[in-house]
Write an enzyme that holds these catalytic residues in place. Structure first.
Site, PDB file in Angstrom:
ATOM      1  N   ARG A   1      12.663 -57.984  69.139  1.00  0.00           N
ATOM      2  CA  ARG A   1      13.205 -59.332  69.326  1.00  0.00           C
ATOM      3  C   ARG A   1      12.495 -59.895  70.564  1.00  0.00           C
ATOM      4  O   ARG A   1      12.280 -59.161  71.533  1.00  0.00           O
ATOM      5  CB  ARG A   1      14.711 -59.284  69.591  1.00  0.00           C
ATOM      6  CG  ARG A   1      15.445 -58.387  68.586  1.00  0.00           C
ATOM      7  CD  ARG A   1      16.143 -59.165  67.498  1.00  0.00           C
ATOM      8  NE  ARG A   1      16.758 -58.267  66.518  1.00  0.00           N
ATOM      9  CZ  ARG A   1      16.795 -58.505  65.220  1.00  0.00           C
ATOM     10  NH1 ARG A   1      16.245 -59.584  64.740  1.00  0.00           N
ATOM     11  NH2 ARG A   1      17.386 -57.677  64.394  1.00  0.00           N
ATOM     12  N   CYS A   2      12.132 -61.162  70.547  1.00  0.00           N
ATOM     13  CA  CYS A   2      11.328 -61.684  71.654  1.00  0.00           C
ATOM     14  C   CYS A   2      11.878 -63.012  72.175  1.00  0.00           C
ATOM     15  O   CYS A   2      11.730 -64.055  71.531  1.00  0.00           O
ATOM     16  CB  CYS A   2       9.883 -61.851  71.185  1.00  0.00           C
ATOM     17  SG  CYS A   2       8.816 -62.574  72.432  1.00  0.00           S
TER      18      CYS A   2
ATOM     19  N   ASP B   1      18.409 -56.938  53.292  1.00  0.00           N
ATOM     20  CA  ASP B   1      19.599 -57.658  52.801  1.00  0.00           C
ATOM     21  C   ASP B   1      19.331 -58.511  51.566  1.00  0.00           C
ATOM     22  O   ASP B   1      20.262 -58.966  50.928  1.00  0.00           O
ATOM     23  CB  ASP B   1      20.159 -58.587  53.893  1.00  0.00           C
ATOM     24  CG  ASP B   1      20.750 -57.812  55.057  1.00  0.00           C
ATOM     25  OD1 ASP B   1      21.071 -56.625  54.857  1.00  0.00           O
ATOM     26  OD2 ASP B   1      20.890 -58.378  56.152  1.00  0.00           O
TER      27      ASP B   1
ATOM     28  N   ARG C   1      25.375 -58.774  56.661  1.00  0.00           N
ATOM     29  CA  ARG C   1      26.270 -59.565  57.508  1.00  0.00           C
ATOM     30  C   ARG C   1      26.531 -60.931  56.905  1.00  0.00           C
ATOM     31  O   ARG C   1      27.620 -61.455  56.963  1.00  0.00           O
ATOM     32  CB  ARG C   1      25.656 -59.699  58.907  1.00  0.00           C
ATOM     33  CG  ARG C   1      26.686 -60.024  59.984  1.00  0.00           C
ATOM     34  CD  ARG C   1      26.097 -59.962  61.383  1.00  0.00           C
ATOM     35  NE  ARG C   1      25.434 -58.697  61.617  1.00  0.00           N
ATOM     36  CZ  ARG C   1      24.275 -58.578  62.273  1.00  0.00           C
ATOM     37  NH1 ARG C   1      23.663 -59.651  62.737  1.00  0.00           N
ATOM     38  NH2 ARG C   1      23.726 -57.403  62.466  1.00  0.00           N
TER      39      ARG C   1
ATOM     40  N   GLN D   1      20.566 -47.018  55.671  1.00  0.00           N
ATOM     41  CA  GLN D   1      20.026 -47.921  54.640  1.00  0.00           C
ATOM     42  C   GLN D   1      18.636 -48.449  54.986  1.00  0.00           C
ATOM     43  O   GLN D   1      17.869 -48.820  54.111  1.00  0.00           O
ATOM     44  CB  GLN D   1      20.970 -49.109  54.442  1.00  0.00           C
ATOM     45  CG  GLN D   1      22.308 -48.695  53.889  1.00  0.00           C
ATOM     46  CD  GLN D   1      23.389 -49.723  54.206  1.00  0.00           C
ATOM     47  OE1 GLN D   1      23.596 -50.653  53.458  1.00  0.00           O
ATOM     48  NE2 GLN D   1      24.078 -49.564  55.314  1.00  0.00           N
ATOM     49  N   ARG D   2      18.331 -48.523  56.275  1.00  0.00           N
ATOM     50  CA  ARG D   2      17.015 -49.017  56.699  1.00  0.00           C
ATOM     51  C   ARG D   2      15.956 -47.921  56.682  1.00  0.00           C
ATOM     52  O   ARG D   2      14.770 -48.187  56.740  1.00  0.00           O
ATOM     53  CB  ARG D   2      17.079 -49.536  58.133  1.00  0.00           C
ATOM     54  CG  ARG D   2      17.671 -50.892  58.278  1.00  0.00           C
ATOM     55  CD  ARG D   2      17.332 -51.432  59.669  1.00  0.00           C
ATOM     56  NE  ARG D   2      18.162 -52.575  59.976  1.00  0.00           N
ATOM     57  CZ  ARG D   2      17.935 -53.803  59.534  1.00  0.00           C
ATOM     58  NH1 ARG D   2      16.899 -54.037  58.760  1.00  0.00           N
ATOM     59  NH2 ARG D   2      18.728 -54.795  59.849  1.00  0.00           N
TER      60      ARG D   2
END
Length: 780
Positions: A87-88, A165, A209, A299-300
């Protein structure tokens, strides 16, 4: 016919492509990275890894590195992303984007391939829109000169959606979704055995989500009792409905209950529904022994499925083509999947529609949210609703029609899911459902009995054919089968099977003139590991076989780890159809796959050996050669093994493996369970429609002899289509039991390109930028 278009005319010379993965990781990202790198190098462009996503782009330095062909060797089977993702926060600021632009321009990169979710792709689009302003700012500050500004005047962006997802509108499947379903189904299958032993209820929480795709499809694939998803919250009073359903199922001697919850599940007032809350409810109201399992990051993880590897490889190649063809006027696009077609869609149209789903859910417009998710999601939901709710006898319509279901040909994983779906949809439609054991042979012997809703419980995850299946054709039993149909008053027939099922329906159709018992609606659903049935791009069972081949190739390659250089010759099934060898080769990273459809001679074999020998002189340690069992009468697996052994002396040694019947066995993959369930449901609804339209000579006696009442239901490009079997004759090579034209042959050059062969690749289907199909408000 439009002129064929080949990509040889496209050159990447003088261009530089940067590839990055951003946001949450997903299995298959590495396959996409590998395809972008190799296709980029193939067209003579420079390719750069941008490590750690946008953070690496902002930081520059060693985070942006030029890569070679060998840099992506042996990453196809690795989960996650080898180039990292982060994340950036700096990239969200203008200052951060200025630094990123500077780092790219200094390396001559003005083509970006971004693999990530909607947030990552939105960021990329904003970067593209600001690009000229960012360069002007850099020129003013003296970081770059005016020549660089002119040379890199515009930035091309192509996105690929990597997200487990499947929450991105505009594509049927995102990279990673199928692998995540594999992880979920492995866990569900394991949990079912322990739950059955103790008569337990299990509440399973899966990721999602804001999107219920994983929960919905895994519920379909395992026959869950109840599912909670954010797009379709339960009605007021769901607690009573769920508990009464669970107790009804227990009363029907079902020893376990499975409830699947998406992590973002809500009720109709947008309040969260948690797995603990559901567990407490079941314990308090029913007193059942209940356990919660939260699958989380399992799951990932793990190795990508065959589907994800092929999808990502296709998308990666298509992304490079899109970058080469881009102009300053081309909008940033995303490469996506529609049916079995790779398509390009404007990135922001997809992002906008994805955001509209969330807005619809926030505004409690749940029907609209389901429609915006797309046709595939909506079909899954409608099928689940039909299959999971058993209506009482009073609620069911009564048609008095008798519908028979049988399996024909070799067993294929997913057949049982199709039978379960057909039986339950038929009962919901008000028909009496009959199961025939042992195919047409069993039919002739009267092995036919009525089958109920409960009889097919738990069938979805079972491999093989529970009904029993035989390859025997009906031709020599026509009289006896007609007698059995008359005795049991069969008004419609559903045949689930392979090429024999197709031949069987042709024989029954031809016999209508002699036996009016066959003048009824008949439909066939293709189910065979060989995927050789005319009229359908996919067959039930082929995906499971493909995963078996891919897993086995991974293991075989690892067996040589740490030893000297080695080449493996692997024989696959498929009869004369090269689907398994070709797609298995693409998924496993094979160097070559020999098939019947593409003739090969000793010169080609020699060229392949020489090509592999040259590769083995570099850092490449292992080679993989696949051969379809009937690809050549004389160039047998043994011959090819001996040839490679002799010619490779001193450079590599050779081993051979015949995979055999393990390709037909095992539990069905999530794709086969889901495909079998949906296609059989559609087939039975078609039979119902035909029965209503047919002429009734007397109560319960149907007569229809038109060509369009004997059909094969198949996947054609983007749609499920009913085709009269008589019209498929011209498309069939009966001698070799294959269709005359096969869509996957167009993908064979991809395997060759990714294995460093010079080849010609037909891109006639590529290049058209389409628009996102918006559902009409009236669509159900």
């Amino acid at each position: 016919m439009p002129d064929k278009k080949f990509f040889e005319n496209l050159s990447g010379e003088g261009k530089a492509i940067g590839v990055l993965t951003s946001g949450g990781d997903a299995q298959g990202m590495n396959a996409a990275v590998r395809a972008v790198v190799r296709m980029g190098i193939y067209v003579e462009a420079k390719v750069y890894f941008i490590y750690e996503g946008y953070q690496g782009m902002v930081d520059g330095g060693d985070n942006i590195a030029e890569v070679s062909w060998e840099s992506v060797s042996s990453i196809l089977q690795v989960g996650g992303t080898v180039i990292g993702s982060a994340r950036c926060k700096p990239f969200r600021t203008r200052e951060g984007r200025v630094r990123a632009a500077c780092n790219l321009v200094k390396r001559g990169i003005s083509n970006l391939c971004v693999i990530g979710g909607d947030g990552s792709l939105t960021g990329a689009n904003q970067f593209r829109e600001e690009w000229s302003g960012l360069l002007e700012e850099l020129a003013r500050s003296g970081e770059i000169d005016d020549e660089a500004v002119k040379k890199h005047a515009y930035l091309n962006i192509v996105g690929m959606v990597g997200s487990i997802d499947n929450d991105f509108c505009g594509t049927d499947m995102t990279i990673g979704t199928d692998s995540a379903l594999h992880r979920i189904i492995e866990v569900v299958d394991a949990i079912m055995t322990t739950a059955q032993s103790h008569q337990r209820t299990f509440v399973l929480e899966v990721m999602g989500r804001h999107c219920g795709y994983l929960a919905l499809v895994s519920a379909l694939a395992c026959g869950a009792d109840w599912v909670f998803i954010p797009e379709y919250p339960p009605e007021q009073g769901w607690e009573d409905q769920m508990c009464s359903k669970l107790s009804e199922n227990r009363a029907r001697k079902k020893r376990l209950n499975i409830i699947i919850v998406a992590e973002g599940a809500i009720d109709c007032h947008n309040k969260a529904i948690t797995s603990e809350q559901i567990k407490d409810l079941v314990v308090q109201r029913l007193g059942y022994d209940t356990r919660v399992t939260i699958l989380g990051h399992v799951q990932r993880g793990g190795t990508p499925s065959a589907f994800d590897r092929i999808l990502a490889s296709r998308m990666g190649v298509e992304a490079v083509l899109a970058l080469l063809e881009a102009t300053p006027k081309t909008p940033a696009c995303v490469v996506s999947l529609s049916g079995n077609q790779a398509v390009r869609l404007p990135l922001m149209e997809c992002v906008q529609m994805t955001q509209e789903v969330q807005k619809a859910m926030d505004g409690r417009k749940f029907l609209e949210a389901v429609q915006l998710r797309g046709r595939s999601f909506e079909n899954n939901l409608n099928t689940y609703k039909l299959l999971s709710n058993k209506k009482s006898a009073a609620e069911l319509p009564k048609t008095n029609f008798n519908v028979a279901v049988l399996n024909v040909g070799a067993p294929a994983a997913g057949m049982n899911a199709a039978v379960r779906s057909a039986v339950r949809i038929g009962i919901t439609e008000g028909h009496n459902m009959f199961a025939v054991t042992d195919g047409f042979e069993g039919f002739s012997r009267g092995q036919i009995k009525e089958i109920s809703w409960g009889d097919v419980g738990g069938w979805t995850g079972q491999g093989g054919s529970i009904l029993g299946t035989k390859r025997t054709l009906p031709g020599k039993y026509l009289k006896k089968i007609a007698e059995q149909m008359r005795a049991n008053n069969i008004n419609a027939l559903l045949v689930i099977g392979g090429f024999e099922a197709y031949l069987g329906l042709l024989e029954l159709s031809a016999a209508r003139e002699t036996y009016e018992e066959f003048c009824i609606p008949m439909v066939m659903v293709p189910a065979t590991v060989s995927n050789n049935v005319p009229g359908s791009d996919f067959s039930i069972g082929a995906d499971t076989a493909l995963n078996t081949i891919t897993d086995t190739c991974d293991r075989i390659k690892l067996s040589a780890s740490g030893t000297k250089r080695r080449v493996f010759i692997i024989e696959t099934m498929g009869g004369y159809c090269g689907y398994l060898a070709s797609m298995g080769g693409l998924a496993a990273g094979a160097d070559v796959a020999y098939i019947f459809e593409e003739k090969f001679d000793i010169r080609e074999l020699q060229a392949n050996v020489e090509h592999l020998t040259e590769k083995m002189k570099t850092s490449i340690q292992r080679g993989l050669v696949l051969r379809n069992e009937n690809s050549s009468e004389n160039y047998t697996t043994d011959f090819i093994y001996q040839l490679y052994s002799e010619e490779g002396k001193g450079v590599f040694d050779t081993r051979k493996n015949v995979l055999g019947h393990m390709q037909q066995g095992g539990a069905p993959s999530p794709f086969d369970r889901n495909f079998g369930t949906k296609i059989a449901a559609k087939a039975v609804l078609w039979l119902s429609k035909k029965l209503k339209e047919s002429h009734q000579r007397e109560e319960g006696k149907i007569f229809t002899n038109t060509e369009d009442t004997v059909c094969l239901l198949g996947m054609r490009r983007r749609n499920l289509v009913f085709q009269p079997v008589g019209q498929l004759r011209d498309e069939t090579d009966f001698e070799h039991r294959i269709p005359r034209e096969q869509w996957w042959l167009k993908l064979r050059p991809l395997m060759k390109i990714l294995a460093k062969y010079k080849t010609s690749y037909d891109i006639s289907d590529s290049g058209q930028l389409e628009h996102v199909r918006r559902p009409k408000p009236t669509e159900a």
